[in-house]
Design a protein around this motif. Sequence first.
Motif, mmCIF file in Angstrom:
data_model
loop_
_atom_site.group_PDB
_atom_site.id
_atom_site.type_symbol
_atom_site.label_atom_id
_atom_site.label_comp_id
_atom_site.label_asym_id
_atom_site.label_seq_id
_atom_site.Cartn_x
_atom_site.Cartn_y
_atom_site.Cartn_z
ATOM 1 N N UNK A 2 9.184 -6.926 8.772
ATOM 2 C CA UNK A 2 8.080 -7.099 9.728
ATOM 3 C C UNK A 2 6.883 -7.254 8.484
ATOM 4 N N UNK A 3 6.737 -6.181 7.323
ATOM 5 C CA UNK A 3 5.922 -6.575 6.536
ATOM 6 C C UNK A 3 5.840 -8.082 5.791
ATOM 7 N N UNK A 4 7.130 -8.478 5.785
ATOM 8 C CA UNK A 4 7.164 -9.708 4.748
ATOM 9 C C UNK A 4 6.179 -10.767 5.529
ATOM 10 N N UNK A 5 6.438 -10.841 7.036
ATOM 11 C CA UNK A 5 5.552 -11.540 7.948
ATOM 12 C C UNK A 5 4.389 -11.443 7.668
ATOM 13 N N UNK A 6 4.025 -10.191 7.599
ATOM 14 C CA UNK A 6 2.529 -10.143 7.516
ATOM 15 C C UNK A 6 2.029 -10.390 6.329
ATOM 16 N N UNK A 7 2.731 -10.156 5.063
ATOM 17 C CA UNK A 7 2.222 -10.874 3.868
ATOM 18 C C UNK A 7 2.050 -12.318 3.849
ATOM 19 N N UNK A 8 3.239 -13.046 4.583
ATOM 20 C CA UNK A 8 3.131 -14.480 4.699
ATOM 21 C C UNK A 8 1.949 -14.714 5.433
ATOM 22 N N UNK A 9 1.847 -14.220 6.695
ATOM 23 C CA UNK A 9 0.695 -14.430 7.522
ATOM 24 C C UNK A 9 -0.874 -14.375 6.851
ATOM 25 N N UNK B 95 -0.921 8.738 -5.238
ATOM 26 C CA UNK B 95 0.640 7.857 -4.740
ATOM 27 C C UNK B 95 1.590 8.345 -5.369
ATOM 28 N N UNK B 96 1.837 8.827 -6.392
ATOM 29 C CA UNK B 96 2.761 9.339 -7.332
ATOM 30 C C UNK B 96 3.191 10.945 -6.587
ATOM 31 N N UNK B 97 2.319 11.496 -6.557
ATOM 32 C CA UNK B 97 2.500 12.951 -5.690
ATOM 33 C C UNK B 97 3.016 12.756 -4.363
ATOM 34 N N UNK B 98 2.726 11.824 -3.615
ATOM 35 C CA UNK B 98 2.915 11.501 -2.172
ATOM 36 C C UNK B 98 4.300 11.076 -2.319
ATOM 37 N N UNK B 99 4.642 10.233 -3.064
ATOM 38 C CA UNK B 99 6.038 9.691 -3.292
ATOM 39 C C UNK B 99 7.047 10.703 -3.580
ATOM 40 N N UNK B 100 6.682 11.659 -4.418
ATOM 41 C CA UNK B 100 7.491 12.737 -4.710
ATOM 42 C C UNK B 100 7.912 13.422 -3.814
ATOM 43 N N UNK B 101 6.867 13.769 -2.956
ATOM 44 C CA UNK B 101 7.073 14.775 -1.638
ATOM 45 C C UNK B 101 7.975 13.765 -0.665
ATOM 46 N N UNK B 102 7.918 12.564 -0.489
ATOM 47 C CA UNK B 102 8.675 11.596 0.195
ATOM 48 C C UNK B 102 9.907 11.860 -0.071
ATOM 49 N N UNK B 103 10.394 11.440 -1.472
ATOM 50 C CA UNK B 103 11.561 11.320 -1.735
ATOM 51 C C UNK B 103 12.187 12.664 -2.253
ATOM 52 N N UNK B 104 13.093 13.319 -1.260
ATOM 53 C CA UNK B 104 13.804 14.607 -1.607
ATOM 54 C C UNK B 104 14.627 14.660 -2.799
ATOM 55 N N UNK C 232 0.731 -1.185 -0.047
ATOM 56 C CA UNK C 232 0.116 0.004 0.125
ATOM 57 C C UNK C 232 0.972 1.115 0.113
ATOM 58 N N UNK C 233 0.441 2.207 -0.348
ATOM 59 C CA UNK C 233 0.972 3.584 -0.311
ATOM 60 C C UNK C 233 1.404 3.986 0.965
ATOM 61 N N UNK C 234 0.644 3.624 2.085
ATOM 62 C CA UNK C 234 1.165 4.028 3.369
ATOM 63 C C UNK C 234 2.159 3.201 3.732
ATOM 64 N N UNK C 235 2.303 1.806 3.256
ATOM 65 C CA UNK C 235 3.356 1.171 3.762
ATOM 66 C C UNK C 235 4.729 1.665 2.972
ATOM 67 N N UNK C 236 4.523 2.340 1.782
ATOM 68 C CA UNK C 236 5.634 2.732 1.196
ATOM 69 C C UNK C 236 6.094 4.130 1.912
ATOM 70 N N UNK C 237 5.171 4.965 2.058
ATOM 71 C CA UNK C 237 5.502 6.569 2.543
ATOM 72 C C UNK C 237 6.174 6.130 3.992
#
Lengths: 463, 463
Positions: free
Chosen positions: A271-278, A64-73, A23-28
């Motif tokens: 941690x996300x990997x564990x969640x994806x597996x679960x 999502x793109x706009x948020x990523x652009x803001x997060x990646x300086x 998800x976008x949140x997981x990325x941000x």
Amino acid sequence: MGVKITETILRDAHQSLIATRMTTEQMLEIAPVLDQVGYYSVECWGGATFDACLRFFNEDPWERLKKLRTAFKKTKLQMLLRGQNLVGYRHYPDDVVEEFVKKAIYYGIDIIRIFDALNDIRNIEMALKVTKKEKGHAQVAISYTVSPYHTIENYVNLAKQIEELGADSICIKDMAGLLSPFDAYKLVKALKEQVKLPIHLHTHYTTGFGSMTYLKAIEAGVDGIDTALSPLALGTSQPPTETIVYALENTEYAPKLDLEKINEASEYFKVLREEYIRKGLLDPKVLSVDINALHYQIPGGMLSNLISQLKEQGQEDKLDEVLKEVPEVRKDFGYPPLVTPTSQIVGTQAVLNVVAGERYKLVTKETKAYFKGEYGKPPAPVNEEIKRKILKDEKEITCRPADLISPELENAKEKIKEYIENDTDVVTYCLFPQLAENFFKLRFAKKYKVDVDLVQGNKVYPV
Amino acid sequence: MGVKITETILRDAHQSLIATRMTTEQMLEIAPVLDQVGYYSVECWGGATFDACLRFFNEDPWERLKKLRTAFKKTKLQMLLRGQNLVGYRHYPDDVVEEFVKKAIYYGIDIIRIFDALNDIRNIEMALKVTKKEKGHAQVAISYTVSPYHTIENYVNLAKQIEELGADSICIKDMAGLLSPFDAYKLVKALKEQVKLPIHLHTHYTTGFGSMTYLKAIEAGVDGIDTALSPLALGTSQPPTETIVYALENTEYAPKLDLEKINEASEYFKVLREEYIRKGLLDPKVLSVDINALHYQIPGGMLSNLISQLKEQGQEDKLDEVLKEVPEVRKDFGYPPLVTPTSQIVGTQAVLNVVAGERYKLVTKETKAYFKGEYGKPPAPVNEEIKRKILKDEKEITCRPADLISPELENAKEKIKEYIENDTDVVTYCLFPQLAENFFKLRFAKKYKVDVDLVQGNKVYPV
Ligand SMILES: [Co+2]
Ligand SMILES: [Co+2]
């Protein structure tokens, strides 16, 4: 100065391992850390993510793109574009291509990797032209495959055409993981000798060659490679970033990355990997080596497709025959790389040829469209006799396929005018009309507090 | 003539991934196919499998060996032996070592790989001598680790000592996957230049270096490598056999193996893999890259141990301090490779040093035994000041540790005389008295139709 590392965990890695469900949140949440690593670029948009944003998350991919652009300086953002197919599954008209690329760069993409499944340059031209015009970095990717036609010489010729076209760099895109380490060495060496553009290499770990192939490509002078942080690496994804970086330590190839930040990001994704597996999103099956790709040179997904097609017809005993027919069909087709959509077209035709008891007695409409030239020009000459048998008197297309497609933007604008909120809505609609319309209606309903059911005509909206 | 491939799926692969739970039946069903592949050898016995046969399957490990020998008509069978520890966890007296090695070769082992955790040659001598006397192939393994002491020169010196001792070949045993590809190249190159014996390389995929490391070792002239068929490869196991074999195709290094047979065996184990995953035996966690091994040079298992020790004491916040203390303790200890048992001894001591607020204020009895010399001679000189602080007036052992252990065979024979059925029972009892006794009692009960509960004194036997 070290090899350039493109991090794929925000795009290809999760597309390959967990059906594009990050998800976008997981990325941000981790973006500020990733931004400090020192990557050459972070691939985070395009491919199937556009579709997935709408389909699974009811989210505007442009947001999502706009948020990523803001997060990646400071890190360059990269996307994957399927040539004239953009991020969809058919050829779009030029006006849509132009609008899409323009907006992608405007909202933050620095590097666009453009490819075509058949390596038909004409399917890449338009996207490349716009990328250059909008001051983006146009990286043209060569879809890698193995066949008698696909010699190093032919790959070098293709690379030279790409260079002449004005690309900024070239990527060898080994989507099936077929490029063996020693072949990678020879191919990269030849390209570096005969082409001036930087050469990048993209592979998947499917056959287990991945990291070895990078190592030999690096020794041959490759400029950049694509890796994924280890929690979403290996299997159908890319080789692990950490492993490659540590393997190159204290060598002339060492990329200058911040290992502490890599470690921090890696712990986050663990941690996300564990969640994806679960949750069952990450199936351990995709983490093992696909021996069918090694043994039959047939991608795993294609093989299971063939088997299920045969099962449907109660003809599973014909599998060996079909496995022998696939390379024959591929030869008749002019040796297309076996990816979507060619893997399906070739596979289904091979099944028909065997089951019908006569080759090309029955053909699918896709096979016909392929021979007609609707997908573009096959890499090698097709079997002329079979082409005539299939097309009969119908004329084939020799022009660029998109030349036959009328503009669509104006029409689309008209159709969705009451829902338009952003300057990207029209192009989104052109790409995925049904998904976009659902999304717009829901957005409209939320904004104006209208009953969603009413707007949707009582259909339940799949969130 | 190609690189020699040792297949590990019947020993190390399942020991590493599924806690040694592959059954004899699962092995025997595919053995005839594996026998046709053309492997240099198949590792199928020793290590933890001996223990596991008794503990988990209530099965005589010698029976497994006999069955495997019958099933493999032409392939060399290989085992792993922990020097004077044999397949157990303490030093055994020479009479037990002699008896064990004799019987192992008599019942079918062709190649014995002998190693010592500290690379103390004296712990290897006896097993080597008997192997040679019994006409077995004695491969001596060097436990690989990274430290300022472990220079290529020191490794070469060790290899020369092994050569002088009369070994048939040398194995670089990289149990933690720490050997990076370019370091592997340098190490193998140096060994090949200065030692005449064949050089084998054994690694685990833990850090993801595995296949790259093999590739560079092969380019440096390594004679043999260990791989596991893909369904039980990667992660904490070995690199995949299929991938390595296909990667070497059409090169001077290509091993001449039967690809059809490999494919058949692979399909067989694919089904077992699914079963292991379903039963929870194969945890996807062990399939990912262990970044702690890369980042802290601490094996994953050791790190989780440290964390749980700190948790028990409510001092989790001290983890960073402990992580800095580990390399210091390891230095004091003379840079032992961090494997069982040294990883536990060093780790626990590091925790004590931090938690007590003073270094070596508290020491474990294992630390004391280590400094006393009971495990053998550390690779590099230990910290003399600390040694004196710990040993005080106690004298250290400078002789070969096993010289101080009395013979045990006769005693054991007496103890279990009523249960003896086979010529291997006594040595089995010497190795694992408790497990063996349980096993013998149950065997006795079954054979003579005696009530098992009675024989076992009403204890429930864990099957
Ligand atoms: Co990809
Ligand atoms: Co091992």
